[in-house]
Design a protein around this motif. Structure first.
Motif, PDB file in Angstrom:
ATOM      1  N   GLU A   1       0.828  -1.211   0.000  1.00  0.00           N
ATOM      2  CA  GLU A   1       0.000   0.000   0.000  1.00  0.00           C
ATOM      3  C   GLU A   1       0.860   1.259   0.000  1.00  0.00           C
ATOM      4  O   GLU A   1       0.502   2.277  -0.593  1.00  0.00           O
ATOM      5  CB  GLU A   1      -0.920   0.001   1.216  1.00  0.00           C
ATOM      6  N   GLY A   2       2.008   1.193   0.669  1.00  0.00           N
ATOM      7  CA  GLY A   2       2.878   2.362   0.742  1.00  0.00           C
ATOM      8  C   GLY A   2       3.633   2.626  -0.541  1.00  0.00           C
ATOM      9  O   GLY A   2       3.863   3.778  -0.913  1.00  0.00           O
ATOM     10  N   VAL A   3       4.022   1.562  -1.238  1.00  0.00           N
ATOM     11  CA  VAL A   3       4.809   1.714  -2.461  1.00  0.00           C
ATOM     12  C   VAL A   3       3.925   2.277  -3.575  1.00  0.00           C
ATOM     13  O   VAL A   3       2.948   1.653  -3.975  1.00  0.00           O
ATOM     14  CB  VAL A   3       5.415   0.360  -2.883  1.00  0.00           C
ATOM     15  N   HIS A   4       4.245   3.472  -4.043  1.00  0.00           N
ATOM     16  CA  HIS A   4       3.540   4.168  -5.127  1.00  0.00           C
ATOM     17  C   HIS A   4       2.132   4.607  -4.733  1.00  0.00           C
ATOM     18  O   HIS A   4       1.365   5.041  -5.581  1.00  0.00           O
ATOM     19  CB  HIS A   4       3.459   3.301  -6.403  1.00  0.00           C
ATOM     20  N   GLY A   5       1.762   4.501  -3.468  1.00  0.00           N
ATOM     21  CA  GLY A   5       0.418   4.860  -3.045  1.00  0.00           C
ATOM     22  C   GLY A   5       0.329   6.291  -2.544  1.00  0.00           C
ATOM     23  O   GLY A   5       1.339   7.002  -2.400  1.00  0.00           O
ATOM     24  N   ASN A   6      -0.905   6.732  -2.285  1.00  0.00           N
ATOM     25  CA  ASN A   6      -1.114   8.041  -1.678  1.00  0.00           C
ATOM     26  C   ASN A   6      -0.664   8.018  -0.220  1.00  0.00           C
ATOM     27  O   ASN A   6      -0.676   6.972   0.443  1.00  0.00           O
ATOM     28  CB  ASN A   6      -2.588   8.438  -1.742  1.00  0.00           C
ATOM     29  N   ASP A   7      -0.292   9.188   0.288  1.00  0.00           N
ATOM     30  CA  ASP A   7       0.121   9.343   1.692  1.00  0.00           C
ATOM     31  C   ASP A   7       1.230   8.364   2.070  1.00  0.00           C
ATOM     32  O   ASP A   7       1.233   7.787   3.166  1.00  0.00           O
ATOM     33  CB  ASP A   7      -1.082   9.181   2.628  1.00  0.00           C
ATOM     34  N   GLU A   8       2.175   8.173   1.193  1.00  0.00           N
ATOM     35  CA  GLU A   8       3.309   7.279   1.477  1.00  0.00           C
ATOM     36  C   GLU A   8       4.100   7.817   2.667  1.00  0.00           C
ATOM     37  O   GLU A   8       4.416   9.000   2.748  1.00  0.00           O
ATOM     38  CB  GLU A   8       4.208   7.203   0.239  1.00  0.00           C
ATOM     39  N   ARG A   9       4.447   6.937   3.574  1.00  0.00           N
ATOM     40  CA  ARG A   9       5.204   7.341   4.752  1.00  0.00           C
ATOM     41  C   ARG A   9       5.810   6.107   5.417  1.00  0.00           C
ATOM     42  O   ARG A   9       5.361   4.988   5.199  1.00  0.00           O
ATOM     43  CB  ARG A   9       4.320   8.085   5.750  1.00  0.00           C
ATOM     44  N   ILE A  10       6.834   6.338   6.218  1.00  0.00           N
ATOM     45  CA  ILE A  10       7.485   5.253   6.943  1.00  0.00           C
ATOM     46  C   ILE A  10       7.745   5.722   8.365  1.00  0.00           C
ATOM     47  O   ILE A  10       7.976   6.917   8.608  1.00  0.00           O
ATOM     48  CB  ILE A  10       8.798   4.819   6.251  1.00  0.00           C
ATOM     49  N   ASP A  11       7.681   4.791   9.300  1.00  0.00           N
ATOM     50  CA  ASP A  11       7.839   5.166  10.701  1.00  0.00           C
ATOM     51  C   ASP A  11       9.311   5.139  11.100  1.00  0.00           C
ATOM     52  O   ASP A  11      10.130   4.412  10.539  1.00  0.00           O
ATOM     53  CB  ASP A  11       7.022   4.223  11.596  1.00  0.00           C
TER      54      ASP A  11
END
Length: 466
Positions: free
Chosen positions: A436-446
């Protein structure tokens, strides 16, 4: 095209075993600051030669590595395949006293995919740090790792003693566009600059049950264009004509109804064992005859399971007609076909004709750009070092997996260099969350995932090069 290089080497005695051990405090704060800076450079690659402009992020890395270069142990090269399409290679030279010492490559990319700003709740290029998460395009794919790679190389260069083998940061342009202006160009034009014997890159670290997934293989690509002919005519008198548009529809329907059969490779059982807790469901998944009926019971992981258990064919680009009042005489369908290790082009064409069935005789098949699936063995010293590092940092076992998509690591594998998709994300980072994070909207990492990945990477570097 231009090339700029700064080179310096130093001859020093062999390093004691403790010289490259991970520091107690680590460099997580520096990695996070560098990640935020890279996000803000917005090196968006839309596939055109003038996009990307990765030279901006190269300059960020040069500033970050300035202290390491000043030691005289690190040589750097800024290499441009086209104006602004720059890659940075920084090599920390080993002692040269151990002929068996590896040359460990850290392969990261600097470009990111485009965004739809309307789908984001924050500035996609702000690099905001909010509630323990770094927001921005590329945070997951893969700027957090590129930042960690740079940080580990810098810290190793500033350590009291050099490593026994080379440590090489390869921060490339154009991964998101296929790598023609990045890794492909580098290995063709500057093979000695990017020479390594083993490498870490992206597409690892997500959780499969209690296991941490490390990518050892990725599917190949065998793009095809189906050329479909009809009988043209004036659109106001359709009787007697045979529109290629209708025939395109027939082909699409056939492609949607007929699915290539499952082919379970050597990594499949490890995936099932790591991810599927229900013994009855696991047994069904290990049976290629019953596998497809079991897919709906897998929830969010079903798409991945389907993709890595067979050759897949996805229609992506459709064309038919030139103007509204002419019945088209020709239509085309572009297929994104992803292949398993060992699949040949001839086998792809045969399978495609089997899938098309009675429609195949009237369809021309053209070959588009592609590459073979690649695999690295999981019995190498580097993979063993990854296992030890993940166990030490996260108290978790590792499971080798195949990626459904592609990465620059395949280029190194094609040269016979073992390369692994690395990372160590937090316990809540399932494969589904990662995708979901890869190429998705609201990409983020903790911050936790960045810190875990950095700690594991420090241990791997110490393990291989101390």
């Amino acid at each position: 095209m231009s090339e700029r290089g700064e080179e310096s080497t130093a001859s020093t005695p062999a390093a004691p075993e403790s010289a490259l051990q991970p520091s107690a405090t680590g460099s997580a704060a520096d990695t996070i600051a560098l990640l935020r800076a890279l996000i803000r450079e917005a090196c968006v690659n839309d596939g055109s030669v003038g996009s990307g402009q990765e030279i901006r992020s190269v300059r960020v890395l040069q500033r970050f590595l300035a202290d390491a270069v000043a030691t005289g142990r690190v040589e750097t090269h800024v290499l441009e395949s086209a104006p602004g399409r720059a890659s940075l290679v920084a090599r920390l030279r080993g002692t040269g006293t151990d002929p068996d010492a590896p040359s460990l490559g850290l392969l990261g990319h600097l470009d990111v995919v485009p965004v739809d700003p309307d789908g984001w709740t924050r500035n996609p290029f702000g690099g905001d740090l909010i509630d323990g998460e770094i927001w921005g395009r590329g945070a997951v794919d893969m700027l957090y790792l590129t930042a960690a790679f740079a940080c580990v190389l810098r810290d190793a260069a500033l350590a009291p003693e050099p490593p026994r083998g080379d440590l090489v940061l390869i921060a490339v342009a154009d991964e998101e566009g296929g790598g023609e202006y990045g890794i492909h160009w580098l290995v063709r034009q500057h093979p000695e600059v990017v020479r390594v014997t083993e490498a870490l890159s992206e597409s690892g670290g997500m959780r499969m049950g209690r296991h941490v997934a490390i990518e050892v293989a990725e599917k190949g690509s065998a793009g095809r264009r189906l050329v479909i002919h009809g009988k043209p005519g004036h659109a106001s008198i359709p009787y007697g004509a045979k529109s290629a548009s209708y025939r395109v529809g027939e082909v699409l329907q056939r492609l949607g109804e007929v699915m290539p059969a499952a082919q379970l490779g050597p990594l499949w059982n490890a995936f099932v064992s790591a991810r599927i807790e229900d013994p009855a469901l696991a047994e069904r998944l290990r049976d290629p005859v019953r596998l497809d009926a079991a897919l709906p019971h897998l929830g969010g992981i079903a798409g991945y399971a389907h993709a890595v258990s067979r050759i897949t064919m996805s229609p992506t680009v459709l064309r038919a007609g030139m103007t509204h009042n002419v019945i088209p005489a020709m239509g085309t369908i572009d297929l994104d076909i992803r292949t398993l290790p060992g699949t040949t082009d001839a086998e792809v064409d045969h399978l495609l004709r089997v899938v098309l069935g009675p429609l195949a005789d009237d369809i021309e098949i053209e070959h588009l750009r592609g590459w073979a699936a690649t695999t690295s063995p999981s019995d190498t010293p580097l993979f063993a070092a990854i296992e030890r590092a993940v166990a030490a940092v996260a108290d978790a076992p590792v499971v080798p997996i195949m990626a459904a998509g592609g990465s620059d690591a395949r280029v190194l594998r094609e040269l016979g260099i073992p390369a692994y998709g690395f990372g160590l994300l937090g316990p809540d980072w399932s494969y589904e969350r990662y995708r979901e994070g890869v190429h998705g909207n609201d990409e983020r990492i903790d911050v936790e995932s960045v810190t875990l990945s950095l700690a594991a990477l420090q241990r791997i570097v110490a393990d291989r090069l101390a």
